[in-house]
Design a protein around this motif. Structure first.
Motif, PDB file in Angstrom:
ATOM      1  N   ARG A   1       0.854  -1.195   0.000  1.00 50.60           N
ATOM      2  CA  ARG A   1       0.000   0.000   0.000  1.00 50.60           C
ATOM      3  C   ARG A   1       0.886   1.240   0.000  1.00 50.60           C
ATOM      4  O   ARG A   1       1.956   1.225   0.592  1.00 50.60           O
ATOM      5  CB  ARG A   1      -0.848   0.034   1.272  1.00 50.60           C
ATOM      6  CG  ARG A   1      -1.856  -1.079   1.384  1.00 50.60           C
ATOM      7  CD  ARG A   1      -2.547  -0.983   2.739  1.00 50.60           C
ATOM      8  NE  ARG A   1      -3.329  -2.163   3.022  1.00 50.60           N
ATOM      9  CZ  ARG A   1      -4.594  -2.322   2.645  1.00 50.60           C
ATOM     10  NH1 ARG A   1      -5.199  -1.388   1.967  1.00 50.60           N
ATOM     11  NH2 ARG A   1      -5.244  -3.427   2.935  1.00 50.60           N
ATOM     12  N   PRO A   2       0.406   2.330  -0.642  1.00 53.22           N
ATOM     13  CA  PRO A   2       1.205   3.561  -0.611  1.00 53.22           C
ATOM     14  C   PRO A   2       1.407   4.053   0.817  1.00 53.22           C
ATOM     15  O   PRO A   2       2.452   4.557   1.167  1.00 53.22           O
ATOM     16  CB  PRO A   2       0.380   4.556  -1.430  1.00 53.22           C
ATOM     17  CG  PRO A   2      -0.945   3.922  -1.631  1.00 53.22           C
ATOM     18  CD  PRO A   2      -0.807   2.468  -1.445  1.00 53.22           C
ATOM     19  N   GLN A   3       0.403   3.927   1.663  1.00 52.98           N
ATOM     20  CA  GLN A   3       0.642   4.153   3.077  1.00 52.98           C
ATOM     21  C   GLN A   3      -0.171   3.175   3.915  1.00 52.98           C
ATOM     22  O   GLN A   3      -1.144   2.620   3.452  1.00 52.98           O
ATOM     23  CB  GLN A   3       0.419   5.594   3.483  1.00 52.98           C
ATOM     24  CG  GLN A   3      -0.836   6.229   2.995  1.00 52.98           C
ATOM     25  CD  GLN A   3      -0.850   7.665   3.490  1.00 52.98           C
ATOM     26  OE1 GLN A   3      -0.082   8.043   4.347  1.00 52.98           O
ATOM     27  NE2 GLN A   3      -1.744   8.469   2.971  1.00 52.98           N
ATOM     28  N   PRO A   4       0.282   2.946   5.170  1.00 54.58           N
ATOM     29  CA  PRO A   4      -0.363   1.928   5.991  1.00 54.58           C
ATOM     30  C   PRO A   4      -1.859   2.211   6.139  1.00 54.58           C
ATOM     31  O   PRO A   4      -2.259   3.356   6.309  1.00 54.58           O
ATOM     32  CB  PRO A   4       0.332   2.051   7.352  1.00 54.58           C
ATOM     33  CG  PRO A   4       1.507   2.918   7.151  1.00 54.58           C
ATOM     34  CD  PRO A   4       1.337   3.662   5.872  1.00 54.58           C
TER      35      PRO A   4
END
Lengths: 508, 360
Positions: free
Chosen positions: B7-10
């Motif tokens: 994922r691009p961020q959690p």
């Protein structure tokens, strides 16, 4: 040029949220050096990965010498005669050259035979390399030779090179170009990825330019100016950074006799470094990667401690102080590695603003954090430096390289430093972001800050720096005015004229 | 074919969802385990999770939840600070024992004097004892770069032998008819860690655990030191660049986790356990590691995870008694919880995509 080697038609690849390649078509002729140009994120890597079998296209076809070509994995691409030299080398420091090459082969011959073949190939193509040397002791240029020879041993039809000159001295670039020209004359095609336009103009036969995943044009680089190509890449007119022409003032940073042991086994020791930085001056420090750039930055930022009087800021000894104390006194830094060094990848931009801004921006009170103030500082960086992100709550790693770099540089610039040290400020950053960053550095100098730019990009240094020095094996040459230097002299300074005096005398 | 994509961020949703998901999967897999052992899985799960809270004898078990959860939470909070910074104190069990020994030593030295200051002195001694025990791996790591995991773990076994030596020697009850074990502090009012509210299970150690939760929350979210700890764990080089002194972080994190484990041991020996005995330690120090991760190293998460873990302990005991489940099966069940948590944890940073396998 006889016929087409690889023909790509309508190649498309989409990732969640972004179309990396949108119906890209291009032809690579036999014995042609074909440039692939584009900003970061334009889709160059994706395209190349599809050719090399690392990524499977969503649509479109490829033909290799008229036959369908759809490599499911790199092994089949290699079998079809495609070889690739990556930007980041995958070599084991502790092994020697022939062992490293054997590791990448499917059926490696006995090491002694392999060493003999390495020697033959390296002599044939003018790439001197001793197969028995340990890779840990090789320069970046020599490491690249290992990768190139690894490819040449496969006798490739198409050699893909990803930003090959970013780690080389001008002299090493010359050697590489001779090798590539020899390969071309033997009928090997080369796909050459770069954003250094002058290089492409001297070397390549054809250039394909990608923007936002689309092929926006093919040109003959010999008949196109660098500026035209750059504008095709960016899609708009380029702003060239303008210096302020201010005359440097009093000395603020004085480094004398700075020597530090190598921090790791494969690090570089700093040896008796001297430099003096004046108000409003931009000093560029060139040199091939791995010659002490990281160590010099660490010594100046305070990550590595030195003798108190080795580094003096406005007459005060600061060599023994840590990063926080130096920041308080006005010495700020931005390291090369964005993710993991200059910024914490999984933390938000607000938290990353706090990472260096706590002291000078007053983001804490008695050790307690002022989140509101940290957030508005982050917002101010985003606003001032045009960082493209949904907001300061986003993780640093979600930003593209260029945007994160703007954030990292902006974070230091907005803290009104007296001295700013940056390492590779525009590495892997697209052209427009690079221009913005360079302009910010020049503006800062215009307002009286002393700026030290460490970079491996000579064009960048020539563009922004008033003075130039080069690092070689942890030694720094004497400082020279950039205007007085020729490319040959710079090459000599970078490539090991250690005392620097030789050049000065020759000139005098 | 399944594929993982970063994922691009959690994902925030999954950060909260994974512990719940892990508990559910553990129930299912645990049920299968119990079924394979010939027990009714639904009844077994109900006995573990439901009966201690709402069953016939819940009035007895509910206070036990705090008695067992308190030390788990207190130790796990201390450990989580180190874990956040990438400093792995595995030896909380040893620090727990030494804290208990130091606290008990103060009490036994003053016996039979009755004075208000004895209990506060015991708290101080317990905290200091645990902290000093943790300072051994800390100083060795700082000075010689030793691995704190190994040193702290080895010191558990040293502490266990120290405990046996004390229970059989210096601290043995002189009026104990030769039986091993110290005087029972329950019979020594000035040293007894009594319940604050009778019948609630709430003793001073449980209160300290709750205070520790608040302390850790404020430290991690509102203080520069907590920020430095998190930064050190997330990106050590960035922490160094930011000006964090790694030595200080190591000393602080190991010190505070030892201190909290020592406190937990001291409150246990002066309260629920009552005496220094050979089998005083029951593994709270190790279970707290599971609790810390089950709680996502977040103070509030650890509070909930500690209570959940205490529940499985109590429920597990009931299931052993009523259903005849072997204790190994219960331990396996608790182990599964951590195992599945770590497995589904992947979903916070990755998403699963279903990809059709294409012909090569």
């Amino acid at each position: 040029m006889t016929g087409t080697l690889l023909s790509i038609k309508g190649l498309t690849k989409a990732y969640p949220g972004v179309v990396a390649n949108d119906t890209v078509s291009l032809d690579i002729g036999t014995g042609e050096i074909h440039a692939l140009l584009g900003e970061n994120g334009a889709g160059k890597s994706t395209l190349v990965k599809m050719i090399y079998g690392l990524v499977k296209p969503d649509g479109g076809t490829m033909q290799m010498r008229g036959a369908p070509f759809a490599p499911p994995e790199p092994r089949s691409a290699r079998a079809a005669g495609v070889a690739m030299v990556f930007q980041h080398f995958s070599l084991f420091d502790a092994l020697d050259v022939s062992e490293n090459i054997a590791l990448g082969m499917e059926n490696p011959p006995p090491l002694r035979d392999l060493a003999a073949r390495i020697r033959t190939v390296s002599e044939d193509y003018g790439l001197p390399l001793d197969p028995y040397r340990t890779v840990g002791g090789l320069s970046a240029g020599e490491r690249q030779r290992v990768e190139i020879i690894r490819c040449l041993l496969q006798d490739p039809k198409l050699l893909i090179m990803d930003e090959p000159t970013s780690v080389l001295t001008p002299q090493e670039v010359g050697i590489l170009f001779e090798t590539l020209n020899k390969l071309r004359s033997e009928g090997t095609s080369i796909l050459y990825i770069s954003h250094k336009l002058e290089e492409i103009r001297t070397l390549c036969d054809t250039a394909t330019i990608l923007r936002l995943g689309k092929n926006v044009g093919t040109c003959d680089p010999r008949e196109t100016t660098a500026r035209q190509m750059a504008e095709m890449m960016v899609g708009s007119e380029l702003q060239t950074p303008k210096g302020t022409g201010a005359t440097p003032g009093a000395a603020v940073l004085d480094v004398s006799g700075l020597s530090l042991p190598a921090p790791t086994r494969f690090g570089t020791a700093l040896k008796n470094v001297h430099l003096r930085l004046h108000m409003g001056e931009v000093l560029g420090i060139g040199g091939v990667a791995g010659n002490g750039q990281d160590e010099l930055l660490a010594a100046l930022s305070g990550e590595m401690r030195a003798a108190p009087d080795a580094i003096r800021l406005k007459g005060q000894d600061i060599g023994h102080l840590g990063p926080t104390a130096r920041r308080r006194r006005g010495l700020l830094a931005a390291p090369e590695e964005r993710l993991g060094h200059a910024a914490a990848p999984d933390m938000s931009l607000t938290e990353n603003a706090l990472l260096t801004g706590a002291v000078r921006e007053g983001l804490t009170a008695n050790g307690f954090l002022k989140w509101g103030k940290a957030r508005s500082f982050a917002e101010r960086i985003i606003e001032t430096f045009d960082v493209r992100t949904p907001g300061p709550d986003n993780a640093a790693r979600s930003l593209s390289g260029g945007n994160l770099q703007k954030f990292v540089i902006g974070r230091e610039v907005l803290q009104r430093p007296e001295v700013l040290v940056v390492n590779q400020p525009t590495w892997g950053v697209d052209a427009s972001a690079a221009a913005a960053i360079r302009q910010a550095l020049l503006d800062l100098a215009g307002n009286g800050t002393a700026v030290l730019v460490i970079s491996q990009d000579l064009d960048e240094l020539m563009e922004v720096a008033d003075h130039f020095a080069a690092l070689n094996e942890g030694r720094l040459t004497d400082t020279r005015r950039t205007g007085d230097l020729t490319i040959e002299e710079i090459g000599l300074m970078m490539g090991g004229a250690h005392d620097g005096m030789g050049i000065a005398h020759a000139e005098a | 074919m399944l594929r993982l994509e970063k994922r691009p961020q959690p994902s925030r949703v999954f950060a909260y969802l994974t512990p719940v998901l892990a508990v559910i999967i553990t129930m299912i897999a645990g049920g299968m385990l119990f079924a394979a052992l010939g027990k009714n899985p639904v009844e077994a799960i109900r006995t573990i999770f439901w009966d201690p809270l709402f069953g016939e004898f819940a009035f007895y078990y509910r206070p036990q939840l705090l008695v067992k959860g308190g030390p788990l939470i207190l130790i796990a909070i201390g450990l989580s600070l180190g874990f956040r910074a990438g400093i792995w104190n595995i030896g909380a069990e040893g620090q727990y024992i030494v804290g208990a020994l130091c606290g008990a030593a103060v009490a036994l030295a003053f016996y039979p004097l009755e004075a208000w200051y004895i209990f506060p002195l015991m708290i101080l001694a317990g905290a200091l004892g645990g902290m000093l025990w943790a300072m051994v791996p800390a100083l060795l790591k700082v000075k010689f770069g030793t691995n704190e995991i190994l040193v702290s773990l080895m010191l558990v076994y040293v502490a266990e032998n120290l405990l046996a030596a004390m229970a059989l020697g210096r601290m043995k009850n002189p009026e104990g008819h030769g039986f091993p074990g110290s005087r029972n502090l329950k019979d020594y009012p000035s040293a007894f860690n009594d319940e604050i509210i009778t019948g609630s299970g709430m003793h001073w150690g449980v209160l300290t655990a709750f205070l520790a939760v608040i302390f850790a929350y404020v430290l991690l979210n509102r203080h520069m030191l907590g920020f430095s700890i998190r930064l050190t764990g997330e990106a050590p080089r960035a922490a160094r660049f930011s000006g964090v002194n790694p030595t200080r972080i190591i000393l602080f994190c190991l010190g505070i986790s030892g201190l909290m484990a020592g406190l937990a041991g001291m409150f246990e020996v002066s309260g629920p356990s009552g005496q220094v005995s050979i089998d005083f330690n029951v593994g709270y120090g190790f279970t707290a590691i599971i609790v810390a991760f089950l709680g996502r190293l977040h103070p509030v998460g650890i509070l909930l995870a500690g209570l959940l873990m205490a529940l499985t302990y109590i429920g597990g005991e009931i299931a052993q008694g009523n259903l005849g489940l072997p204790s190994a099966a219960i331990q396996l069940f608790q182990g599964m919880l951590l195992f599945f948590l770590l497995a589904v944890d992947l979903l916070t940073n990755y998403r699963i995509r279903f990809v059709r396998r294409e012909a090569a």
